[in-house]
Design a protein around this motif. Structure first.
Motif, PDB file in Angstrom:
ATOM      1  N   ARG A  61      -6.929   3.441  -0.134  1.00 21.50           N
ATOM      2  CA  ARG A  61      -5.903   2.298  -0.671  1.00 21.50           C
ATOM      3  C   ARG A  61      -6.179   1.044  -0.024  1.00 21.50           C
ATOM      4  O   ARG A  61      -6.250   0.883   1.304  1.00 21.50           O
TER       5      ARG A  61
ATOM      6  N   ARG B  79      -5.426  -2.452   1.807  1.00 22.08           N
ATOM      7  CA  ARG B  79      -4.393  -2.630   2.762  1.00 22.08           C
ATOM      8  C   ARG B  79      -4.386  -4.354   3.061  1.00 22.08           C
ATOM      9  O   ARG B  79      -3.123  -5.107   2.675  1.00 22.08           O
TER      10      ARG B  79
ATOM     11  N   ASP C  84       0.824  -1.111  -0.079  1.00 23.22           N
ATOM     12  CA  ASP C  84      -0.083  -0.022   0.119  1.00 23.22           C
ATOM     13  C   ASP C  84       0.899   1.283  -0.096  1.00 23.22           C
ATOM     14  O   ASP C  84       0.397   2.340   0.388  1.00 23.22           O
TER      15      ASP C  84
END
Length: 262
Positions: free
Chosen positions: A88, A90, A71
């Motif tokens: 984003r 993870r 990430d």
């Protein structure tokens, strides 16, 4: 209680002793009451854009297993729905129970599902890393997908096959070139509400997107989850399997659950 877990002595009923947020105002999971959910026509569809090359490894934490992603940049993100900007990717992980009758964390009108997939993201437009985002009210976004017993799930096959490499707590293994969008159902109708992590420290920083449609998993695949050990290879105590790793539902405490469908 020196370590949290899911047994009587260290499980969800006593988490509040070490983690007072367990009694907070936006705890998860919840029972989604469909008649009480508020249809919000302004909610856009959510959109996942995952790059398979960001998959890194699979690991056994002793509480569940997870697939971790790189990430460091916006390779794999989710947008839309209740989210402002990009979140984003993870990791993803699962929760399950001791049998095929229950084990998911969320419920729908009191209905139990046998397991639940959580795909975890963080707000990379406002915050610099996952740890920082996890402290903020809009820091995390988790997709919740129910699993129901049915046909063998070919898309899940690579994941369950990899479990042989991480049978014990602390084990990890390379797991690359995987796109978790293959685990999403065809229908993307969802409920959303402000909630929390469902494991300690139970931070109240999650925007939940719980999908209406479940995905299928075979009973044999689900039993493979339960065969993982929550103990290490070198523990002097008797090896213990992860038979159950879900938190009971929490009170809504005045929160509104919105739906993307009427």
């Amino acid at each position: 209680m020196n370590k949290w877990g899911y047994a009587d002595h260290n499980g969800p009923e006593v988490w509040h002793e070490l983690f007072p947020l367990a009694n907070g105002d936006r705890q998860s999971p919840i029972d989604i009451i469909t008649k009480a959910a508020s249809y919000d026509p302004s909610l856009p569809p959510f959109n996942v854009d995952y790059d398979p090359s960001s998959a890194k490894l699979i690991m056994n934490s002793g509480h569940t297993f997870s697939v971790e992603f790189d990430d460091g940049e916006d390779k794999s993100v989710v947008r839309g729905g209740p989210l402002h900007g990009s979140y984003r990717l993870r990791q993803f992980h699962f929760h399950w129970g001791p049998c095929d009758d229950y084990g998911a964390e969320h419920k729908v009108d009191g209905r139990d599902y046998p397991a639940e997939l959580h795909i975890v993201h963080w707000n990379s437009e406002k915050y610099s890393n996952f740890v920082e985002a996890a402290q903020k009210p809009d820091g995390l976004a988790v997709l919740g997908i129910f699993l129901k017993i049915g046909e063998h799930n070919k898309n899940l096959e690579r994941v369950t096959n990899a479990l042989d490499n991480i049978n014990f707590k602390g084990k990890q293994s390379s797991f690359t070139n995987f796109d978790p969008s293959c685990l999403l159902p065809d229908c993307k109708e969802f409920w959303t509400y402000p909630g929390s992590l469902t494991v300690p420290p139970l931070l109240e920083t999650v925007i939940w997107i719980v999908l209406k449609e479940p995905i299928e998993v075979s009973s044999r695949q689900l039993s493979r989850f339960r065969s993982l050990f929550s103990t290490t290879e070198t523990d002097e105590i008797e090896p213990c399997c992860m038979k159950n790793n879900h938190r009971p539902i929490q009170p809504l405490k005045g929160r509104t659950v919105r739906s993307s469908f009427s």
